[in-house]
Design a protein around this motif. Structure first.
Motif, PDB file in Angstrom:
ATOM      1  N   GLY A   1    -108.212 -34.832  39.891  1.00 41.19           N
ATOM      2  CA  GLY A   1    -109.600 -34.694  40.317  1.00 41.19           C
ATOM      3  C   GLY A   1    -110.277 -33.650  39.456  1.00 41.19           C
ATOM      4  N   PHE A   2    -110.814 -32.608  40.116  1.00 44.83           N
ATOM      5  CA  PHE A   2    -111.568 -31.595  39.370  1.00 44.83           C
ATOM      6  C   PHE A   2    -110.696 -30.760  38.441  1.00 44.83           C
ATOM      7  N   GLY A   3    -109.376 -30.765  38.628  1.00 46.34           N
ATOM      8  CA  GLY A   3    -108.470 -30.013  37.758  1.00 46.34           C
ATOM      9  C   GLY A   3    -107.907 -30.822  36.601  1.00 46.34           C
ATOM     10  N   TRP A   4    -108.485 -32.001  36.341  1.00 49.80           N
ATOM     11  CA  TRP A   4    -108.012 -32.884  35.272  1.00 49.80           C
ATOM     12  C   TRP A   4    -108.032 -32.192  33.913  1.00 49.80           C
ATOM     13  N   GLY A   5    -108.931 -31.260  33.707  1.00 50.83           N
ATOM     14  CA  GLY A   5    -109.018 -30.558  32.425  1.00 50.83           C
ATOM     15  C   GLY A   5    -107.719 -29.850  32.059  1.00 50.83           C
ATOM     16  N   TRP A   6    -107.038 -29.318  33.050  1.00 55.06           N
ATOM     17  CA  TRP A   6    -105.732 -28.692  32.802  1.00 55.06           C
ATOM     18  C   TRP A   6    -104.621 -29.729  32.733  1.00 55.06           C
ATOM     19  N   HIS A   7    -104.761 -30.827  33.451  1.00 56.28           N
ATOM     20  CA  HIS A   7    -103.663 -31.792  33.609  1.00 56.28           C
ATOM     21  C   HIS A   7    -103.673 -32.890  32.555  1.00 56.28           C
ATOM     22  N   ARG A   8    -104.818 -33.130  31.933  1.00 60.06           N
ATOM     23  CA  ARG A   8    -104.978 -34.260  31.006  1.00 60.06           C
ATOM     24  C   ARG A   8    -103.902 -34.287  29.922  1.00 60.06           C
ATOM     25  N   ASP A   9    -103.647 -33.146  29.284  1.00 59.44           N
ATOM     26  CA  ASP A   9    -102.709 -33.165  28.160  1.00 59.44           C
ATOM     27  C   ASP A   9    -101.288 -33.525  28.581  1.00 59.44           C
ATOM     28  N   HIS A  10    -100.995 -33.401  29.874  1.00 60.27           N
ATOM     29  CA  HIS A  10     -99.684 -33.805  30.373  1.00 60.27           C
ATOM     30  C   HIS A  10     -99.525 -35.324  30.315  1.00 60.27           C
ATOM     31  N   HIS A  11    -100.640 -36.040  30.345  1.00 60.23           N
ATOM     32  CA  HIS A  11    -100.619 -37.501  30.326  1.00 60.23           C
ATOM     33  C   HIS A  11    -100.846 -38.074  28.934  1.00 60.23           C
ATOM     34  N   GLU A  12    -101.001 -37.223  27.945  1.00 61.54           N
ATOM     35  CA  GLU A  12    -101.242 -37.685  26.583  1.00 61.54           C
ATOM     36  C   GLU A  12    -100.106 -37.252  25.676  1.00 61.54           C
ATOM     37  N   PRO A  13     -99.767 -38.072  24.689  1.00 60.75           N
ATOM     38  CA  PRO A  13     -98.694 -37.704  23.759  1.00 60.75           C
ATOM     39  C   PRO A  13     -99.071 -36.445  22.971  1.00 60.75           C
ATOM     40  N   HIS A  14     -98.101 -35.564  22.790  1.00 54.59           N
ATOM     41  CA  HIS A  14     -98.317 -34.368  21.966  1.00 54.59           C
ATOM     42  C   HIS A  14     -96.959 -33.804  21.574  1.00 54.59           C
ATOM     43  N   ASP A  15     -96.958 -32.911  20.608  1.00 52.13           N
ATOM     44  CA  ASP A  15     -95.704 -32.304  20.163  1.00 52.13           C
ATOM     45  C   ASP A  15     -95.699 -30.792  20.380  1.00 52.13           C
ATOM     46  N   LYS A  16     -96.562 -30.315  21.267  1.00 52.58           N
ATOM     47  CA  LYS A  16     -96.647 -28.881  21.538  1.00 52.58           C
ATOM     48  C   LYS A  16     -95.568 -28.470  22.530  1.00 52.58           C
ATOM     49  N   LEU A  17     -95.116 -27.232  22.418  1.00 57.70           N
ATOM     50  CA  LEU A  17     -94.130 -26.689  23.345  1.00 57.70           C
ATOM     51  C   LEU A  17     -94.730 -26.517  24.733  1.00 57.70           C
ATOM     52  N   LEU A  18     -95.958 -26.014  24.784  1.00 55.74           N
ATOM     53  CA  LEU A  18     -96.629 -25.784  26.058  1.00 55.74           C
ATOM     54  C   LEU A  18     -97.830 -26.703  26.203  1.00 55.74           C
ATOM     55  N   GLU A  19     -98.225 -26.948  27.451  1.00 56.67           N
ATOM     56  CA  GLU A  19     -99.387 -27.764  27.770  1.00 56.67           C
ATOM     57  C   GLU A  19    -100.329 -26.932  28.631  1.00 56.67           C
ATOM     58  N   LYS A  20    -101.609 -27.286  28.651  1.00 50.36           N
ATOM     59  CA  LYS A  20    -102.529 -26.653  29.601  1.00 50.36           C
ATOM     60  C   LYS A  20    -102.022 -26.868  31.019  1.00 50.36           C
ATOM     61  N   ASN A  21    -101.411 -28.010  31.252  1.00 50.77           N
ATOM     62  CA  ASN A  21    -100.861 -28.342  32.558  1.00 50.77           C
ATOM     63  C   ASN A  21     -99.885 -27.270  33.061  1.00 50.77           C
ATOM     64  N   ASP A  22     -99.244 -26.554  32.152  1.00 48.79           N
ATOM     65  CA  ASP A  22     -98.303 -25.507  32.546  1.00 48.79           C
ATOM     66  C   ASP A  22     -98.995 -24.365  33.300  1.00 48.79           C
ATOM     67  N   LEU A  23    -100.310 -24.295  33.211  1.00 47.61           N
ATOM     68  CA  LEU A  23    -101.054 -23.288  33.972  1.00 47.61           C
ATOM     69  C   LEU A  23    -100.865 -23.498  35.475  1.00 47.61           C
ATOM     70  N   TYR A  24    -100.607 -24.734  35.885  1.00 47.01           N
ATOM     71  CA  TYR A  24    -100.362 -24.985  37.307  1.00 47.01           C
ATOM     72  C   TYR A  24     -99.085 -24.287  37.791  1.00 47.01           C
ATOM     73  N   ALA A  25     -98.127 -24.080  36.903  1.00 49.62           N
ATOM     74  CA  ALA A  25     -96.922 -23.323  37.276  1.00 49.62           C
ATOM     75  C   ALA A  25     -97.288 -21.883  37.609  1.00 49.62           C
ATOM     76  N   LEU A  26     -98.278 -21.346  36.910  1.00 50.40           N
ATOM     77  CA  LEU A  26     -98.735 -19.988  37.212  1.00 50.40           C
ATOM     78  C   LEU A  26     -99.403 -19.923  38.579  1.00 50.40           C
TER      79      LEU A  26
END
Length: 172
Positions: free
Chosen positions: A31-56
């Motif tokens: 929903g409104f937090g898609w901005g943090w979660h989007r990269d979790h649903h897209e292919p990437h080769d980064k070690l960290l994702e914005k989605n990891d902010l939810y762990a915080l």
């Protein structure tokens, strides 16, 4: 307070976190937090994702409950169950990290289960990632996984009704 009560509070808190995680995943992350979660649903080769902010956010919940239960922080106003609730949230966070990030997304180790509940978890979460974008979807939990056959049927129905855009591999 007995040890048994503390253990029950930890277990109940960890179990309740699956409901918190499911609802936050469905209504906040998609929903409104898609901005943090989007990269979790897209292919990437980064070690960290914005989605990891939810762990915080989860860590902050756990730390807050430890603080509420601590006489060092709260003095005479400390609420003793807070410590055990904080521990339950921490236990859930560890389980989530091992299952979701480790087993399902293979971020920490490589193992593809061939049978049993571990295989069901992986299949259910792969079906969660079968949609393109934040609309629709199935299997928003992280530890509890429904039958992948039913989830696939739900995805097909969502696609038919125009609720979700489903990746080609799931459409057949």
């Amino acid at each position: 307070m007995t040890v048994l009560i503390a253990i029950l509070i930890v277990l109940a808190s960890a179990a309740a976190m699956e409901l918190v995680a499911w609802s936050s995943h469905k209504y906040i992350m998609h929903g409104f937090g898609w901005g943090w979660h989007r990269d979790h649903h897209e292919p990437h080769d980064k070690l960290l994702e914005k989605n990891d902010l939810y762990a915080l956010v989860g860590a902050a919940m756990s730390i807050s409950m430890f603080a509420v239960g601590s006489p060092l922080v709260m003095g005479q106003h400390a609420w003793w169950p807070g410590t055990w609730i904080g521990l339950g949230i921490l236990v859930y966070g560890i389980i989530y990290t091992l299952i979701h990030d480790g087993l399902v997304h293979q971020r920490y180790f490589r193992w593809v289960p061939k049978r049993g509940y571990a295989k069901r978890l992986v299949q259910a979460h792969k079906l969660h990632h079968a949609t393109i974008g934040k609309e629709g979807g199935v299997s928003f939990g992280f530890v509890v996984a429904r039958d992948p056959v039913r989830l696939k049927q739900e995805l097909k129905e969502q696609r038919r009704r125009g609720i979700a855009v489903v990746r080609e591999a799931v459409e057949d």
